[in-house]
Design a protein around this motif. Structure first.
Motif, mmCIF file in Angstrom:
data_model
loop_
_atom_site.group_PDB
_atom_site.id
_atom_site.type_symbol
_atom_site.label_atom_id
_atom_site.label_comp_id
_atom_site.label_asym_id
_atom_site.label_seq_id
_atom_site.Cartn_x
_atom_site.Cartn_y
_atom_site.Cartn_z
ATOM 1 N N ILE A 63 -2.942 -29.370 -62.970
ATOM 2 C CA ILE A 63 -4.143 -28.534 -62.929
ATOM 3 C C ILE A 63 -4.229 -27.607 -64.139
ATOM 4 C CG2 ILE A 63 -4.394 -28.651 -60.425
ATOM 5 C CD1 ILE A 63 -3.249 -25.859 -60.213
ATOM 6 N N ASN A 64 -3.244 -27.754 -65.066
ATOM 7 C CA ASN A 64 -3.290 -27.082 -66.356
ATOM 8 C C ASN A 64 -3.079 -25.577 -66.210
ATOM 9 O OD1 ASN A 64 -3.470 -26.849 -69.092
ATOM 10 N ND2 ASN A 64 -5.397 -27.954 -69.272
ATOM 11 N N LEU A 213 0.187 -11.477 -71.156
ATOM 12 C CA LEU A 213 -0.912 -12.441 -71.159
ATOM 13 C C LEU A 213 -0.708 -13.505 -70.085
ATOM 14 C CD1 LEU A 213 -1.457 -12.963 -75.005
ATOM 15 C CD2 LEU A 213 -2.606 -11.348 -73.475
ATOM 16 N N GLN A 214 0.531 -13.924 -69.864
ATOM 17 C CA GLN A 214 0.800 -14.907 -68.812
ATOM 18 C C GLN A 214 0.486 -14.332 -67.431
ATOM 19 O OE1 GLN A 214 4.900 -16.225 -69.729
ATOM 20 N NE2 GLN A 214 4.000 -18.244 -70.022
ATOM 21 N N ILE A 215 0.836 -13.058 -67.234
ATOM 22 C CA ILE A 215 0.532 -12.399 -65.960
ATOM 23 C C ILE A 215 -0.985 -12.283 -65.784
ATOM 24 C CG2 ILE A 215 0.751 -10.263 -64.634
ATOM 25 C CD1 ILE A 215 3.359 -11.688 -64.701
ATOM 26 N N THR A 216 -1.688 -11.936 -66.851
ATOM 27 C CA THR A 216 -3.151 -11.850 -66.791
ATOM 28 C C THR A 216 -3.760 -13.198 -66.437
ATOM 29 O OG1 THR A 216 -3.289 -10.014 -68.354
ATOM 30 C CG2 THR A 216 -5.237 -11.389 -68.135
ATOM 31 N N ALA A 217 -3.305 -14.257 -67.115
ATOM 32 C CA ALA A 217 -3.811 -15.602 -66.818
ATOM 33 C C ALA A 217 -3.533 -15.966 -65.356
ATOM 34 C CB ALA A 217 -3.176 -16.623 -67.756
ATOM 35 N N PHE A 218 -2.326 -15.690 -64.889
ATOM 36 C CA PHE A 218 -1.942 -15.957 -63.503
ATOM 37 C C PHE A 218 -2.894 -15.250 -62.541
ATOM 38 C CE2 PHE A 218 0.687 -14.829 -59.754
ATOM 39 C CZ PHE A 218 1.128 -16.087 -59.365
ATOM 40 N N SER A 219 -3.162 -13.980 -62.811
ATOM 41 C CA SER A 219 -4.034 -13.187 -61.934
ATOM 42 C C SER A 219 -5.465 -13.711 -61.953
ATOM 43 C CB SER A 219 -4.011 -11.717 -62.374
ATOM 44 O OG SER A 219 -2.701 -11.194 -62.313
ATOM 45 N N ASN A 239 -5.733 -36.183 -58.373
ATOM 46 C CA ASN A 239 -6.388 -37.025 -59.370
ATOM 47 C C ASN A 239 -6.036 -36.622 -60.803
ATOM 48 O OD1 ASN A 239 -8.304 -38.927 -57.863
ATOM 49 N ND2 ASN A 239 -8.719 -36.967 -56.887
ATOM 50 N N SER A 240 -4.995 -35.790 -60.906
ATOM 51 C CA SER A 240 -4.502 -35.366 -62.230
ATOM 52 C C SER A 240 -5.614 -34.820 -63.113
ATOM 53 C CB SER A 240 -3.804 -36.538 -62.942
ATOM 54 O OG SER A 240 -2.760 -37.033 -62.163
ATOM 55 N N HIS A 241 -6.492 -34.032 -62.521
ATOM 56 C CA HIS A 241 -7.635 -33.520 -63.273
ATOM 57 C C HIS A 241 -7.395 -32.045 -63.594
ATOM 58 C CE1 HIS A 241 -11.798 -33.619 -64.637
ATOM 59 N NE2 HIS A 241 -11.939 -32.431 -64.099
ATOM 60 N N PRO A 242 -7.303 -31.668 -64.877
ATOM 61 C CA PRO A 242 -7.090 -30.245 -65.188
ATOM 62 C C PRO A 242 -8.253 -29.399 -64.691
ATOM 63 C CG PRO A 242 -6.783 -31.627 -67.132
ATOM 64 C CD PRO A 242 -7.401 -32.483 -66.079
ATOM 65 N N ILE A 243 -7.959 -28.404 -63.880
ATOM 66 C CA ILE A 243 -9.046 -27.561 -63.374
ATOM 67 C C ILE A 243 -8.909 -26.110 -63.812
ATOM 68 C CG2 ILE A 243 -9.517 -29.014 -61.363
ATOM 69 C CD1 ILE A 243 -8.006 -26.938 -59.667
ATOM 70 N N LEU A 244 -7.730 -25.711 -64.295
ATOM 71 C CA LEU A 244 -7.569 -24.336 -64.755
ATOM 72 C C LEU A 244 -7.723 -24.294 -66.270
ATOM 73 C CD1 LEU A 244 -4.511 -23.161 -62.629
ATOM 74 C CD2 LEU A 244 -6.918 -22.677 -62.229
#
Length: 281
Positions: A63-64, A213-219, A239-244
């Protein structure tokens, strides 16, 4: 979480432990949202197999997103004692060991928790040197309710910048205000792609710390997924579709907003922040 981090961490493995905890939290979030089967993560941890845990992280990579992005964890990074302590954390009250009335579910992780954890994870000398302080949620909500909310009603597609983004509290609340304002305008809930575009085109952040930045992206990912059905997310993973969307390096930039020309040719409609009250070399 803080006790777990302190038990796992030494001077050499800080980055590994932070990634391991953050990624395990996200997998447990998906499990408690019924996207994975019950006990998906505890069973992996109980097996004491780093390979199985890496495989689970790989499954979520479908899901990227930046939580599982550029920083790789290898089997050699994950020691058996890490798995034991993580298993204890996700199946009992970690500090007391009490498990009969285990109180924690992770299907709804509030931004306040993630912000507190981020601040607690930083060493005291780091916080002091960089002037990093957690902004309480009621302060964030009050500031934005008195400013952004009114502007968003006039211009719901406005852009927001936090030049000292930290754990992302201002951007998460801004996302919710803009999402709700657009929903009122359209007289319906925003669909997933509309919310994703909101993240990619309207919310921007800068910080000197990549972990922030990783914490921000996570949130922001949690905010994006919170009102989507389990079936929708499960279908995307299967379906291996990136959604994030990938945000770091695009809308979330590692840089110093005080001295750098990060967005030299870009203008923003709204800037909000609790800047670091430390010294600048």
């Amino acid at each position: 979480l803080i006790a777990l981090r302190n038990d796992l961490m030494n001077e050499e493995n800080e980055k590994i432990i932070h990634l391991l905890i953050l990624r395990s939290l996200f997998v447990k979030y998906l499990e408690d949202r019924r996207i994975f089967t019950p006990n998906f993560l505890p069973d992996i941890l109980e097996s004491k197999s780093p390979q199985k845990l890496i495989r689970a992280f790989g499954q979520v990579c479908k899901i990227n997103g930046d939580v599982f992005g550029s920083n790789k964890l290898s089997e050699n990074d994950i020691k058996i004692e890490y798995l034991d302590k993580l298993h204890s954390f996700f199946t009992t009250d970690y500090q007391s060991g009490q498990g009969t009335l285990f109180p924690y579910q992770f299907d709804n992780i509030p931004i306040q928790l993630i912000s507190h954890v981020y601040e607690a994870f930083l060493k005291n000398d780091t916080k002091k040197g960089k002037g990093i302080y957690y902004t309480p949620s009621f302060v964030v909500n009050f500031m934005l309710s008195q400013s952004l909310k009114e502007k968003a009603e006039e211009q719901p597609h406005l852009t927001v910048l936090d030049p000292a983004v930290g754990s992302g509290a201002f951007l998460v609340e801004s996302f919710k205000i803009l999402r709700d304002t657009l929903s009122e305008k359209y007289k319906r809930k925003l669909n997933y792609n509309e919310k994703k575009q909101l993240l990619e085109k309207q919310l921007w952040g800068i910080d000197v710390d990549r972990e922030a930045l990783q914490i921000t992206a996570f949130s922001l990912y949690l905010a994006l997924l919170e009102d989507e059905s389990s079936e929708f997310i499960r279908n995307k993973i299967e379906n291996s579709h990136p959604i994030l969307p990938s945000l770091i390096g695009r809308t979330l930039m590692k840089a110093n907003a005080i001295v750098g020309d990060i967005f030299e040719y870009k203008k923003f409609d709204f800037i909000v922040s609790n800047p670091p009250w430390g010294s600048v070399p």
